[in-house]
Enzyme design. Structure first.
Site, short mmCIF file in Angstrom:
data_model
loop_
_atom_site.label_atom_id
_atom_site.label_comp_id
_atom_site.label_asym_id
_atom_site.label_seq_id
_atom_site.Cartn_x
_atom_site.Cartn_y
_atom_site.Cartn_z
N ASP A 8 0.87 -1.18 0.00
CA ASP A 8 0.00 0.00 0.00
C ASP A 8 0.91 1.23 0.00
O ASP A 8 2.14 1.10 -0.13
CB ASP A 8 -0.99 -0.04 1.18
CG ASP A 8 -0.33 0.24 2.52
OD1 ASP A 8 0.92 0.31 2.59
OD2 ASP A 8 -1.06 0.40 3.52
N CYS A 65 3.36 -3.10 3.92
CA CYS A 65 2.59 -1.89 4.25
C CYS A 65 3.39 -1.13 5.30
O CYS A 65 4.58 -1.37 5.44
CB CYS A 65 1.15 -2.23 4.69
SG CYS A 65 0.99 -3.16 6.22
N HIS A 133 7.15 -30.78 11.24
CA HIS A 133 6.52 -29.51 10.86
C HIS A 133 5.47 -29.70 9.77
O HIS A 133 4.53 -28.92 9.67
CB HIS A 133 7.58 -28.51 10.42
CG HIS A 133 8.58 -28.25 11.49
ND1 HIS A 133 8.23 -27.63 12.69
CD2 HIS A 133 9.88 -28.58 11.60
CE1 HIS A 133 9.28 -27.58 13.47
NE2 HIS A 133 10.30 -28.15 12.84
C1 RB5 Z 1 -1.46 3.09 6.31
O1 RB5 Z 1 -1.37 4.33 6.92
C2 RB5 Z 1 -1.17 1.99 7.32
O2 RB5 Z 1 -2.25 1.86 8.18
C3 RB5 Z 1 -0.85 0.70 6.62
O3 RB5 Z 1 0.21 0.86 5.75
C4 RB5 Z 1 -0.49 -0.48 7.50
O4 RB5 Z 1 0.50 -0.17 8.39
C5 RB5 Z 1 -1.63 -1.19 8.11
O5 RB5 Z 1 -1.49 -2.21 8.80
#
Ligand code: RB5
Length: 151
Positions: A8, A65, A133
């Site tokens: 993201d 993210c 495992h």
């Molecule tokens: C975005 O601001 C942030 O919430 C996202 O990149 C992530 O860290 C969510 O878990």
């Protein structure tokens, strides 16, 4: 080896660094975005990358993210996915050896890029140990089978 990459806006910078690193090392990279830092929703990208791995259109997936948490949670909702959020090389190694993780998640706002690239290298070069495992991973996937098909 074919690798799907997704992030993201919070993970964009690290995704770019990982992409460059993978291409330099001869991996076949499918970057499904994002391609800038405009705000998006991490579940969309975690899910899209995970579906590509689940359909065997990529051997492994790497999702990024801000923290690595949200996008790993999203990926783990897709049937067949074992996405491991790693902040160090030991976690990366064990997630392959013991958990047979087929996706790696990292947080751009949590670890430095040098550490992240080392995590990627260890994660991609470590094999699943199997043995005891194997039984545990199988049990893990049975949980999914029991719950996800009820919807
Ligand atoms: C975005 O601001 C942030 O919430 C996202 O990149 C992530 O860290 C969510 O878990």
């Amino acid at each position: 080896m074919k690798i799907v990459l997704a992030c993201d806006h919070g993970g964009f910078e690290l995704k770019e660094a990982v992409k460059e690193h993978l291409i330099k090392n001869g991996y076949d990279v499918n970057d499904i975005g994002v391609y800038n830092t405009n705000s998006v929703d991490y579940p969309d990208y975690g899910k899209n990358a995970a579906e590509i791995v689940a359909k065997n259109e990529a051997d492994k997936g790497i999702v990024i993210c801000g923290t690595g948490i949200g996008i790993s949670l999203a990926a783990n909702k897709v049937k067949g996915i074992r996405c491991a959020l790693c902040t160090n090389e030991y976690m990366a190694k064990m997630s392959r050896m013991h958990n047979d993780a087929n996706m790696l998640a990292m947080g751009n706002r949590v670890i430095g890029h040098g550490v992240a690239l080392d995590i990627v290298d260890v994660w991609l070069s470590t094999a699943f140990e199997g043995g005891r495992h194997e039984v545990r991973v199988k049990k893990l996937m049975e949980i999914e089978k029991n719950y996800k098909e009820e919807e």
